[in-house]
Scaffold this motif. Structure first.
Motif, PDB file in Angstrom:
ATOM      1  N   GLN A 115      27.549  35.529  81.017  1.00 43.22           N
ATOM      2  CA  GLN A 115      27.571  34.104  80.711  1.00 43.22           C
ATOM      3  C   GLN A 115      28.096  33.312  81.913  1.00 43.22           C
ATOM      4  OE1 GLN A 115      26.727  32.531  77.765  1.00 43.22           O
ATOM      5  NE2 GLN A 115      26.100  34.403  76.713  1.00 43.22           N
ATOM      6  N   MET A 116      29.163  33.800  82.504  1.00 38.78           N
ATOM      7  CA  MET A 116      29.731  33.149  83.689  1.00 38.78           C
ATOM      8  C   MET A 116      28.762  33.223  84.863  1.00 38.78           C
ATOM      9  SD  MET A 116      32.183  31.613  85.393  1.00 38.78           S
ATOM     10  CE  MET A 116      33.730  31.729  84.468  1.00 38.78           C
ATOM     11  N   GLU A 117      28.187  34.385  85.075  1.00 39.75           N
ATOM     12  CA  GLU A 117      27.261  34.570  86.194  1.00 39.75           C
ATOM     13  C   GLU A 117      26.029  33.691  86.041  1.00 39.75           C
ATOM     14  OE1 GLU A 117      26.547  38.716  86.060  1.00 39.75           O
ATOM     15  OE2 GLU A 117      28.490  39.281  86.932  1.00 39.75           O
ATOM     16  N   ALA A 118      25.536  33.570  84.811  1.00 43.74           N
ATOM     17  CA  ALA A 118      24.361  32.740  84.576  1.00 43.74           C
ATOM     18  C   ALA A 118      24.669  31.271  84.827  1.00 43.74           C
ATOM     19  CB  ALA A 118      23.859  32.927  83.143  1.00 43.74           C
ATOM     20  N   MET A 124      26.559  25.597  88.593  1.00 44.20           N
ATOM     21  CA  MET A 124      27.893  25.186  88.151  1.00 44.20           C
ATOM     22  C   MET A 124      28.955  25.804  89.037  1.00 44.20           C
ATOM     23  SD  MET A 124      27.932  25.325  83.983  1.00 44.20           S
ATOM     24  CE  MET A 124      26.916  24.251  82.967  1.00 44.20           C
ATOM     25  N   THR A 125      30.082  25.096  89.176  1.00 42.79           N
ATOM     26  CA  THR A 125      31.239  25.672  89.845  1.00 42.79           C
ATOM     27  C   THR A 125      31.950  26.595  88.861  1.00 42.79           C
ATOM     28  OG1 THR A 125      32.732  23.888  89.165  1.00 42.79           O
ATOM     29  CG2 THR A 125      31.507  23.584  91.229  1.00 42.79           C
ATOM     30  N   TYR A 126      32.921  27.344  89.379  1.00 44.14           N
ATOM     31  CA  TYR A 126      33.678  28.238  88.504  1.00 44.14           C
ATOM     32  C   TYR A 126      34.374  27.449  87.399  1.00 44.14           C
ATOM     33  CZ  TYR A 126      37.235  31.537  86.910  1.00 44.14           C
ATOM     34  OH  TYR A 126      38.039  32.329  86.128  1.00 44.14           O
ATOM     35  N   VAL A 127      34.982  26.330  87.771  1.00 40.51           N
ATOM     36  CA  VAL A 127      35.709  25.503  86.800  1.00 40.51           C
ATOM     37  C   VAL A 127      34.753  24.955  85.746  1.00 40.51           C
ATOM     38  CG1 VAL A 127      37.077  23.410  86.486  1.00 40.51           C
ATOM     39  CG2 VAL A 127      37.495  24.895  88.456  1.00 40.51           C
ATOM     40  N   PHE A 132      32.681  24.621  80.330  1.00 37.82           N
ATOM     41  CA  PHE A 132      31.555  24.287  79.459  1.00 37.82           C
ATOM     42  C   PHE A 132      30.851  25.491  78.842  1.00 37.82           C
ATOM     43  CE2 PHE A 132      31.750  20.648  82.472  1.00 37.82           C
ATOM     44  CZ  PHE A 132      32.016  19.648  81.546  1.00 37.82           C
ATOM     45  N   VAL A 133      31.060  26.676  79.400  1.00 34.73           N
ATOM     46  CA  VAL A 133      30.334  27.844  78.910  1.00 34.73           C
ATOM     47  C   VAL A 133      31.254  28.892  78.302  1.00 34.73           C
ATOM     48  CG1 VAL A 133      28.771  29.729  79.533  1.00 34.73           C
ATOM     49  CG2 VAL A 133      28.488  27.474  80.589  1.00 34.73           C
ATOM     50  N   VAL A 134      32.242  29.331  79.077  1.00 34.30           N
ATOM     51  CA  VAL A 134      33.076  30.454  78.643  1.00 34.30           C
ATOM     52  C   VAL A 134      34.128  30.034  77.613  1.00 34.30           C
ATOM     53  CG1 VAL A 134      34.674  32.251  79.399  1.00 34.30           C
ATOM     54  CG2 VAL A 134      32.703  31.654  80.820  1.00 34.30           C
ATOM     55  N   LEU A 135      34.905  28.999  77.939  1.00 35.20           N
ATOM     56  CA  LEU A 135      36.004  28.611  77.053  1.00 35.20           C
ATOM     57  C   LEU A 135      35.553  28.217  75.646  1.00 35.20           C
ATOM     58  CD1 LEU A 135      38.531  26.696  79.353  1.00 35.20           C
ATOM     59  CD2 LEU A 135      38.726  28.990  78.369  1.00 35.20           C
TER      60      LEU A 135
END
Length: 217
Positions: A115-118, A124-127, A132-135
């Motif tokens: 999910q983060m990699e996608a 997207m930046t890491y933040v 918006f995706v992981v949290l």
């Protein structure tokens, strides 16, 4: 037991309110600190994750009483005036945030890394990916254990009695010393704590049940 509640209702109510205030303040601060530490634990930056891990292990493995007494007894020796209430809230925050950080970390790690990699591959930046995706996915996972941590925090707030924190337990000790009716006094205090914790337990159980039903759908 009834006469204790009627004759000392003003003290019990004040202790009840102070316990709620201390618990809410410590909860909000713990969520902020614990959330930040939990996120740092999952970063690829070794220094940041290392510092976060040290924080968690340090405060999680020290008795809460020692943390509170440090701020109540030691810190004032260096010219910083701290009341028992403040020392208790700070101690609760540091102690509880270490457990919340672990909960947040577990929730983030439960989200597939793809999910983060996608998200990053989409620009997207890491933040941004974290926000918006992981949290959003992790929050759904960690709500039940976070609720349990809040319940534990309320019960742990009785530590304020050790530093004259004017909480429910402090006034319970005061009433018991005046009436010598320890059985009746501490029974009343226990019942008042149940007034706080039982609704929270029911709320957490319902939230967990609703989340499970949503997963089934």
């Amino acid at each position: 037991m009834l006469n204790i509640f009627t004759e000392y209702s003003d003290l019990l109510i004040e202790g009840f309110i102070n316990t709620l205030i201390a618990s809410v303040i410590a909860l909000v601060c713990s969520l902020i600190v614990g959330g930040l530490i939990g996120i740092l634990q999952t970063t690829d930056h070794k220094w940041l994750s290392g510092i976060a891990n040290v924080y968690v292990e340090f405060f999680r493995n020290i008795p809460l009483l020692i943390i509170v007494m440090f701020f109540y007894v030691v810190v004032p020796l260096y010219g910083v005036d701290i009341t028992g209430f403040q020392a208790g809230v700070i101690g609760l925050t540091l102690y509880t945030s270490s457990f919340i950080a672990d909960v947040i970390r577990s929730g983030i790690e439960a989200v597939p890394r793809g999910q983060m990699e996608a998200a990053i591959s989409q620009g997207m930046t890491y933040v941004q990916a974290m926000r918006f995706v992981v949290l959003p996915q992790a929050v759904k996972i960690v709500i039940p254990p976070l609720g349990n941590q809040f319940i534990n925090l309320v019960k742990n707030s009785s530590i304020l009695a050790m530093v004259a924190g004017l909480d429910l337990m402090y006034y319970g000790d005061l009433i018991a010393s005046q009436t010598f009716n320890t059985l009746g006094t501490y029974t009343v205090v226990a019942l008042v704590y149940l007034i706080i914790t039982v609704p929270l337990t029911v709320l957490v159980s319902r939230i967990e049940k609703n989340l499970k039903q949503q997963d089934v759908r």
